[in-house]
Design a protein around this motif. Structure first.
Motif, mmCIF file in Angstrom:
data_model
loop_
_atom_site.group_PDB
_atom_site.id
_atom_site.type_symbol
_atom_site.label_atom_id
_atom_site.label_comp_id
_atom_site.label_asym_id
_atom_site.label_seq_id
_atom_site.Cartn_x
_atom_site.Cartn_y
_atom_site.Cartn_z
ATOM 1 N N THR A 1 -3.456 -3.008 1.969
ATOM 2 C CA THR A 1 -3.980 -2.171 3.283
ATOM 3 C C THR A 1 -2.568 -1.423 3.693
ATOM 4 O OG1 THR A 1 -5.047 -3.698 4.605
ATOM 5 C CG2 THR A 1 -5.893 -2.560 3.307
ATOM 6 N N ASN B 1 -7.439 -7.255 4.799
ATOM 7 C CA ASN B 1 -7.498 -6.710 3.740
ATOM 8 C C ASN B 1 -6.527 -6.131 3.228
ATOM 9 O OD1 ASN B 1 -10.130 -7.175 3.234
ATOM 10 N ND2 ASN B 1 -10.394 -4.443 4.523
ATOM 11 N N TYR B 2 -5.732 -6.493 1.925
ATOM 12 C CA TYR B 2 -5.011 -6.672 0.847
ATOM 13 C C TYR B 2 -5.011 -5.641 -0.109
ATOM 14 C CZ TYR B 2 -0.350 -7.592 -1.011
ATOM 15 O OH TYR B 2 0.705 -7.602 -2.127
ATOM 16 N N ARG C 1 0.666 -1.128 -0.187
ATOM 17 C CA ARG C 1 0.215 -0.384 -0.112
ATOM 18 C C ARG C 1 0.662 0.756 0.151
ATOM 19 N NH1 ARG C 1 -5.072 1.455 -1.263
ATOM 20 N NH2 ARG C 1 -5.615 3.098 0.286
#
Length: 464
Positions: free
Chosen positions: A447, A444-445, A383
């Motif tokens: 993030t 979540n990816y 991210r």
């Protein structure tokens, strides 16, 4: 002169005063708020938190634009003046003021604008702008007057090139170079702001390190980052004199150094706003910094007189002030909303941000607590690579044997947001505050929150 009777009178409409008034009104109390300004919001909205963070955000956007190669294909670098970005802050302040005024109207809280003066511990006289006087009788009184920058008498703050953290918002031009005296939270934040605007910044620190209350590694990281962008940091320096001339200021230090600058900003210490309240009428002393002592339920030594927010000192954060205000009116109304405030996250809006909660390595070592460290460097997260904000680290401190999360220290983009994930886990009971949480739940990816998983793996791999 007319007289009004209330269950609760709050002096000050900053975060703590507003929260006390709103909660008191919802609990069925008849509430009035007095503010020396002609608008609600207190220093937080008009001089402190809101305008400085709005300035910081605008400067950060300029920095992102100028260093992003994608934008170089469209135009050359762009630079805005301090006066231009100040307009952004003014718009936010106006929105905040209007919104908060609606809160008072919706909750039927009476507002009085003028200087409050104690007559006795249940009577306040208000000097209004039109030379009229109002008298309020109150069963309970909350002092929430906040604080202002400390001004040493040796410094001429009437000079047009000498500022403090309140008056710096009136700066009309962007200085080529600025000296900031004081390297606490406010000094470091404004060093980032002016550095981001392209000014040469001298940051004068009377102590031996930046933000000494922070984890050493995070403090060192900020210093390294500021120096890398051209800020000159001078530690262990104290001022001897500040002299203002027609187009420059000269700071003389006790070490013999002299520094010339286009503008000088004093950012060393704050004073509680208690000197105009006539506290002698109720025999309530303030300390040498203008602050009031209170007990665990925010009561002063005078019955039915309470104090919250910056006027009581630590932690001097808007976030804590909201909680203090709600808690004190919970005590007064006995509506179940009181809570003792101990652990508070610290958010420092330098560029990049810093946020921390819990114990530091130095504190854990001194207490002989067997801890281990887990880290996630932002440059290694997808991210951060996407956003281009690769500077920073998330650092988790945890007990070697129980894996209990003991401290969270974050330096980097969105640090003040990221911290709350770890804060929620630290607050869990019955073993729920283990660092293993971050491995047992999916993030979540890509993030920034994923940094917790990376840091937890890094730390647990150190155990044997």
């Amino acid at each position: 002169m007319s007289e009004h009777k209330y269950d609760l009178v709050v002096i000050g409409s900053g975060p703590s005063g507003e929260s006390a008034a709103m909660n008191g009104s919802k609990a069925g109390l008849k509430v009035a708020v007095i503010d020396a300004r002609s608008e609600v919001g207190g220093n937080c909205t008009h001089k402190g938190t809101i305008p400085s963070k709005a300035l910081r955000h605008a400067v950060h956007q300029i920095m992102q634009y100028n260093r992003n190669p994608m934008f170089r294909n469209m135009s050359e670098q762009k630079w805005l003046s301090f006066a231009q970005i100040r307009l952004t802050a003014q718009k936010v302040t106006e929105k905040q003021t209007a919104m908060r005024a609606r809160f008072y109207a919706r909750n039927k809280v009476d507002l009085f604008f003028g200087q409050a003066n104690f007559q006795d511990n249940q009577t306040i006289l208000i000097e209004l702008e039109n030379n009229k006087v109002e008298t309020l009788k109150a069963t309970n009184i909350v002092i929430a007057t906040g604080s202002r920058p400390y001004r040493p008498p040796e410094v001429d703050f009437t000079h047009p090139l000498i500022f403090d953290s309140d008056t710096i918002l009136d700066l009309a031009t962007t200085p080529r170079n600025i000296v900031i005296y004081g390297a606490g939270v406010i000094g470091c934040e404004y060093a980032s702001i002016f550095n981001g605007l392209g000014a040469k910044v001298d940051l004068i620190n009377p102590a031996d390190r930046l933000l000494a209350f922070m984890d050493d590694e995070i403090s060192d990281g900020l210093g390294y980052h500021l120096r890398g962008h051209g800020v000159l940091i001078r530690h262990n320096e104290t001022f001897k004199s500040v002299e203002g001339f027609d187009n420059h200021v000269i700071l003389t230090l006790n070490s013999g150094k002299k520094i010339k600058c286009d503008a000088f900003m004093w950012a060393n210490g704050r004073t509680g706003n208690t000197d105009q309240l006539n506290l002698s009428a109720i025999d309530l002393p303030a300390n040498q910094r203008g602050q009031l002592d209170v007990d665990d339920k925010y009561q002063t030594t005078i019955e039915h007189v309470f104090a919250v927010g910056d006027v009581i000192g630590w932690p001097s954060l808007a976030s804590a002030a909201y909680d203090q205000g709600r808690s004190v009116s919970g005590v007064i109304s006995n509506n179940g909303t009181y809570r003792k405030i101990n652990s508070v996250p610290t958010g420092i809006y330098t560029i990049p941000e810093i946020s921390t909660i819990g114990q530091t390595e130095r504190e854990l070592t001194a207490a002989k607590i067997p801890y281990e460290v887990g880290k996630a460097y932002f440059k290694d997260t997808a991210r951060a690579q996407i956003t281009g904000e690769e500077t920073g680290v998330l650092k988790l401190l945890f007990h070697r044997e129980t894996t209990e999360l003991l401290g969270i220290h974050c330096f980097g983009d969105q640090a003040a947001e990221i911290i709350h994930i770890g804060q929620a886990i630290m607050a869990q009971k019955g073993g729920g505050n283990s660092i293993r949480y971050f491995l047992e739940h999916t993030f979540n990816y890509p993030t920034m929150a994923e940094a917790y998983r990376v840091a937890a793996l890094n730390g647990l791999n150190r155990l044997f």
